[in-house]
Design an enzyme around this catalytic site. Structure first.
Site, PDB file in Angstrom:
ATOM      1  N   GLY A 177       4.601  10.718   5.550  1.00 39.31           N
ATOM      2  CA  GLY A 177       4.390  10.074   4.263  1.00 39.31           C
ATOM      3  C   GLY A 177       3.092  10.555   3.653  1.00 39.31           C
ATOM      4  O   GLY A 177       2.486  11.525   4.106  1.00 39.31           O
ATOM      5  N   ALA A 178       2.655   9.854   2.605  1.00 45.27           N
ATOM      6  CA  ALA A 178       1.426  10.244   1.917  1.00 45.27           C
ATOM      7  C   ALA A 178       0.199  10.031   2.790  1.00 45.27           C
ATOM      8  O   ALA A 178      -0.803  10.730   2.646  1.00 45.27           O
ATOM      9  CB  ALA A 178       1.297   9.452   0.624  1.00 45.27           C
ATOM     10  N   TYR A 179       0.285   9.068   3.718  1.00 41.09           N
ATOM     11  CA  TYR A 179      -0.902   8.695   4.478  1.00 41.09           C
ATOM     12  C   TYR A 179      -0.764   8.866   5.990  1.00 41.09           C
ATOM     13  O   TYR A 179      -1.732   8.656   6.707  1.00 41.09           O
ATOM     14  CB  TYR A 179      -1.260   7.224   4.191  1.00 41.09           C
ATOM     15  N   LYS A 210       1.904   7.085  15.341  1.00 40.19           N
ATOM     16  CA  LYS A 210       1.638   7.179  13.911  1.00 40.19           C
ATOM     17  C   LYS A 210       0.194   7.630  13.716  1.00 40.19           C
ATOM     18  O   LYS A 210      -0.741   6.908  14.068  1.00 40.19           O
ATOM     19  CB  LYS A 210       1.871   5.817  13.249  1.00 40.19           C
ATOM     20  N   ASP A 228       7.396  -5.348   1.724  1.00 35.33           N
ATOM     21  CA  ASP A 228       8.095  -4.069   1.529  1.00 35.33           C
ATOM     22  C   ASP A 228       9.309  -3.988   2.445  1.00 35.33           C
ATOM     23  O   ASP A 228       9.531  -2.979   3.114  1.00 35.33           O
ATOM     24  CB  ASP A 228       7.145  -2.891   1.784  1.00 35.33           C
TER      25      ASP A 228
END
Length: 302
Positions: free
Chosen positions: A19-21, A40, A145
Site C-alpha cells: 500500500g501507500a504506507y 507488515k 474501514d
C-alpha cells in the site's frame, strides 16, 4: 513501541501486498513452531521538517490498538505477535508481525460458486463478524474501514477483523474526520459529513451481509453524491425530519425514490431481510447494535 520481549525470528517468503504506507509479507517463524506469519513493514520516510519527524500518528494508533486488544485474544480479531522499531539510515523501520491468515473476504467471495454461498455459511460468517465488532465496540474502538479486504478468512472458515489503520478509541470529545471507510461501505452520515459513532461499522457490516448473498458490492458509487443516490435507490429516501441537521448537504426529493426498493435482494427470507434492514437504517440511532444483532432471530432460529 517495543513489545518488551525478544523480537520474533522469521524468514520472509513472499510479498503479498503493498500500500501507500506499508508492505506485507508472508513469512515463516524460525525455530520449532515454523508457523506462518504476516509481516507488515511500514514505510517511514525521513522528513526534513522536525515537526513531522518520527513515526506517523496513524501507525502508532494502529499498533497501540492491536496491543490493547492483544490481551483479550479475541478469536475474531487478528492477533498481534510482535512490534518493533529500528533505525535505518536517516529513517525508521516499523515492523508489525501478525498471525497469518490465508485470504481476505474479498478473495473468498471471488471463489464462491455461481449458485452462491449456503445459508449456513452466511450465518456463520456474519455471526463471527458481528462478534468481532461487538468486542471492538464494547472496548470503545471504532474500526472505521470495515470492508471485505479488511476481513480475513482462514482455511477453516474463521473470520478475523484486520487493518486498524483508521481505527479510533471513541470518546465523547473526539474529532472525527469525514474521509473514513472505503466509499462502497461508507454510511450515509459519513457521506453527509456529519457526526458519526460506532453505527458506521454496523452500516459497513450490513453492506458485507448483502454481499454474502449478491457476491458483489451492494452500493457501487464513484462519488459521494452518487453513493448516496445508490443507497437511496435501495433503502428509499428518508424524510426531511430524519435528514441530519448538521449536514452542509441540503435535503432534496431529487436524491432518490420514496419507499425502499427490494429488487436487488428478492430472495431473502424474513429474518435475513429484517436484519439487513436494521443494519442499513438511515438514522444511526435506528441502526441495530452489534450486541443486539447477535441476538437476532436470523442467528437464534434453526
Amino acid at each position: 513501541m517495543d513489545t518488551g520481549t525478544k523480537p520474533l525470528s522469521y524468514e520472509l517468503l513472499a510479498e503479498v501486498g503493498q500500500g501507500a504506507y506499508a508492505r506485507v509479507y508472508k513469512a515463516r517463524e524460525v525455530g520449532d513452531t515454523r508457523r506462518l506469519l504476516a509481516v507488515k513493514k511500514f514505510i517511514i520516510r525521513a522528513n526534513a521538517s522536525a515537526s513531522e519527524a518520527g513515526i506517523p500518528a496513524f501507525m502508532i494508533r494502529e499498533v497501540a490498538l492491536l496491543r490493547k486488544m492483544e490481551n483479550f485474544n479475541h478469536p475474531n480479531i487478528v492477533k498481534l505477535l510482535d512490534a518493533h522499531v529500528v533505525p535505518v539510515d536517516t529513517g525508521l523501520d516499523l515492523t508489525v508481525v501478525l498471525e497469518y491468515i490465508d485470504q481476505d473476504l474479498s478473495t473468498f467471495l471471488s471463489k464462491a460458486p455461481a449458485s452462491g454461498l449456503s445459508h449456513d455459511c452466511i450465518k456463520n460468517m456474519m455471526l463471527q463478524l458481528l462478534r468481532g465488532l461487538d468486542f471492538l465496540h464494547t472496548n470503545m474502538v471504532l474500526h472505521r474501514d470495515l470492508k471485505p479486504e479488511n476481513v480475513l478468512v482462514s482455511s477453516c472458515g474463521q473470520v478475523k477483523i484486520a487493518d486498524f489503520g483508521l481505527a479510533r478509541i471513541h470518546t465523547f470529545n473526539i474529532a472525527l474526520t469525514p474521509g473514513v471507510v472505503t466509499l462502497w461501505y461508507r454510511a450515509p452520515e459519513v457521506l453527509l459529513n456529519t457526526v458519526y459513532m460506532s453505527a458506521v461499522d454496523i452500516w459497513s457490516a450490513g453492506c458485507i451481509f448483502a454481499e454474502f448473498f449478491l457476491l458483489r458490492p451492494l452500493f457501487q458509487g464513484y462519488t459521494d453524491a452518487q453513493q448516496l443516490q445508490k443507497i437511496f435507490e435501495v433503502i428509499g429516501l428518508p424524510s426531511e425530519e430524519d435528514w441530519p441537521k448538521d449536514s452542509l448537504i441540503s435535503y432534496s426529493v431529487k436524491w432518490g425514490p420514496e419507499g425502499s426498493c427490494t429488487k436487488l435482494l428478492p430472495n431473502l427470507g424474513a429474518e435475513e431481510k429484517d436484519l439487513l434492514n436494521q443494519c442499513l437504517a438511515f438514522r444511526p440511532s435506528g441502526r441495530i447494535s452489534a450486541a443486539k444483532a447477535l441476538a437476532h432471530p436470523f442467528f437464534t432460529k434453526n
